[in-house]
Design a protein around this motif. Structure first.
Motif, PDB file in Angstrom:
ATOM      1  N   ALA A   1       1.210  -1.288  -0.034  1.00 45.97           N
ATOM      2  CA  ALA A   1      -0.339  -0.173   0.121  1.00 45.97           C
ATOM      3  C   ALA A   1       0.929   1.511   0.099  1.00 45.97           C
ATOM      4  O   ALA A   1       0.384   1.971  -0.774  1.00 45.97           O
ATOM      5  CB  ALA A   1      -1.304   0.324   0.789  1.00 45.97           C
ATOM      6  N   VAL A   2       2.080   1.086   0.994  1.00 45.50           N
ATOM      7  CA  VAL A   2       2.805   2.402   0.873  1.00 45.50           C
ATOM      8  C   VAL A   2       3.699   2.444  -0.616  1.00 45.50           C
ATOM      9  O   VAL A   2       3.818   4.096  -1.019  1.00 45.50           O
ATOM     10  CB  VAL A   2       3.757   2.011   1.943  1.00 45.50           C
ATOM     11  CG1 VAL A   2       4.818   2.959   2.070  1.00 45.50           C
ATOM     12  CG2 VAL A   2       3.459   2.268   3.250  1.00 45.50           C
ATOM     13  N   VAL A   3       3.940   1.696  -0.978  1.00 43.78           N
ATOM     14  CA  VAL A   3       5.067   1.739  -2.221  1.00 43.78           C
ATOM     15  C   VAL A   3       4.191   2.288  -3.350  1.00 43.78           C
ATOM     16  O   VAL A   3       3.846   3.187  -4.504  1.00 43.78           O
ATOM     17  CB  VAL A   3       5.294   0.293  -2.921  1.00 43.78           C
ATOM     18  CG1 VAL A   3       5.621   0.649  -4.609  1.00 43.78           C
ATOM     19  CG2 VAL A   3       6.428   0.178  -2.136  1.00 43.78           C
TER      20      VAL A   3
ATOM     21  N   THR B   1      -0.836   6.072   7.465  1.00 45.83           N
ATOM     22  CA  THR B   1      -0.271   7.243   8.951  1.00 45.83           C
ATOM     23  C   THR B   1       1.094   7.744   7.129  1.00 45.83           C
ATOM     24  O   THR B   1       1.267   8.563   8.344  1.00 45.83           O
ATOM     25  CB  THR B   1      -0.345   6.736   9.673  1.00 45.83           C
ATOM     26  OG1 THR B   1       0.732   5.567   9.600  1.00 45.83           O
ATOM     27  CG2 THR B   1      -2.061   6.532  10.904  1.00 45.83           C
ATOM     28  N   GLU B   2       1.869   6.907   6.698  1.00 42.24           N
ATOM     29  CA  GLU B   2       2.621   7.047   7.076  1.00 42.24           C
ATOM     30  C   GLU B   2       3.335   8.070   6.092  1.00 42.24           C
ATOM     31  O   GLU B   2       3.844   8.885   5.647  1.00 42.24           O
ATOM     32  CB  GLU B   2       3.678   6.045   5.370  1.00 42.24           C
ATOM     33  CG  GLU B   2       3.722   4.704   6.719  1.00 42.24           C
ATOM     34  CD  GLU B   2       2.216   3.527   6.680  1.00 42.24           C
ATOM     35  OE1 GLU B   2       2.593   2.446   7.318  1.00 42.24           O
ATOM     36  OE2 GLU B   2       1.702   4.436   6.289  1.00 42.24           O
TER      37      GLU B   2
ATOM     38  N   GLY C   1      -8.236   6.618  -1.650  1.00 37.86           N
ATOM     39  CA  GLY C   1      -8.526   5.440  -0.505  1.00 37.86           C
ATOM     40  C   GLY C   1      -6.683   5.302   0.265  1.00 37.86           C
ATOM     41  O   GLY C   1      -7.576   4.540   1.098  1.00 37.86           O
ATOM     42  N   LEU C   2      -6.448   4.922  -0.723  1.00 37.93           N
ATOM     43  CA  LEU C   2      -4.866   4.453   0.377  1.00 37.93           C
ATOM     44  C   LEU C   2      -4.142   5.649   1.205  1.00 37.93           C
ATOM     45  O   LEU C   2      -3.828   5.170   2.631  1.00 37.93           O
ATOM     46  CB  LEU C   2      -3.925   4.270  -0.705  1.00 37.93           C
ATOM     47  CG  LEU C   2      -3.853   3.110  -1.970  1.00 37.93           C
ATOM     48  CD1 LEU C   2      -3.033   3.618  -2.848  1.00 37.93           C
ATOM     49  CD2 LEU C   2      -3.917   1.754  -1.059  1.00 37.93           C
TER      50      LEU C   2
ATOM     51  N   ARG D   1      11.778   7.922   4.312  1.00 39.68           N
ATOM     52  CA  ARG D   1      12.501   6.500   4.448  1.00 39.68           C
ATOM     53  C   ARG D   1      11.502   5.025   5.026  1.00 39.68           C
ATOM     54  O   ARG D   1      11.833   4.479   5.133  1.00 39.68           O
ATOM     55  CB  ARG D   1      13.480   6.342   6.623  1.00 39.68           C
ATOM     56  CG  ARG D   1      13.675   5.241   6.959  1.00 39.68           C
ATOM     57  CD  ARG D   1      14.455   5.562   8.300  1.00 39.68           C
ATOM     58  NE  ARG D   1      12.673   5.019   9.237  1.00 39.68           N
ATOM     59  CZ  ARG D   1      12.567   4.334   9.402  1.00 39.68           C
ATOM     60  NH1 ARG D   1      12.604   3.557   8.980  1.00 39.68           N
ATOM     61  NH2 ARG D   1      11.194   4.194  10.460  1.00 39.68           N
ATOM     62  N   ARG D   2      10.469   5.558   5.727  1.00 35.40           N
ATOM     63  CA  ARG D   2       9.249   4.518   5.340  1.00 35.40           C
ATOM     64  C   ARG D   2       8.911   4.171   4.017  1.00 35.40           C
ATOM     65  O   ARG D   2       9.266   2.474   4.157  1.00 35.40           O
ATOM     66  CB  ARG D   2       7.903   4.847   6.016  1.00 35.40           C
ATOM     67  CG  ARG D   2       8.251   5.026   7.377  1.00 35.40           C
ATOM     68  CD  ARG D   2       7.307   6.334   8.167  1.00 35.40           C
ATOM     69  NE  ARG D   2       6.566   5.798   9.322  1.00 35.40           N
ATOM     70  CZ  ARG D   2       6.103   6.227   9.996  1.00 35.40           C
ATOM     71  NH1 ARG D   2       5.057   5.210   9.904  1.00 35.40           N
ATOM     72  NH2 ARG D   2       6.834   6.498  11.183  1.00 35.40           N
TER      73      ARG D   2
END
Length: 94
Positions: free
Chosen positions: A18-20, A62-63, A56-57, A71-72
């Protein structure tokens, strides 16, 4: 007309994925209204669909608001590569 709630789906993905995806979409779809993807879309509805996915993401992650977001993202990319491998892994190797 169908109830809007009945038209919604739930998609479960790994947080790193999801972050990517969020980072990719925010770079390619959110910037300049998706112009970076113009060569890759078949229909103009695809860009708003990607905006909806990005929103939606953004609503569940929270990232993006974290002080150490970069960094995340790097950690998420490493986790995705470790779990799934890369699309271009091994290219150019004999």
């Amino acid at each position: 007309m169908a109830d809007a709630a009945s038209d919604e789906i739930t998609l479960v993905v790994d947080r790193s994925v999801a972050v990517v995806l969020f980072e990719f979409l925010s770079r390619t779809v959110d910037d300049a209204d998706g112009e970076a993807l113009l060569d890759f879309i078949d229909d103009e509805a695809e860009i708003p669909a990607l905006w909806a996915l990005l929103a939606g993401l953004e609503s569940v992650l929270t990232e993006p608001m974290a002080e150490d977001y970069e960094r995340r993202v790097l950690a998420a990319r490493e986790a995705v590569m470790k779990r799934f491998g890369g699309a271009f892994s091994g290219k150019g190797e004999d």
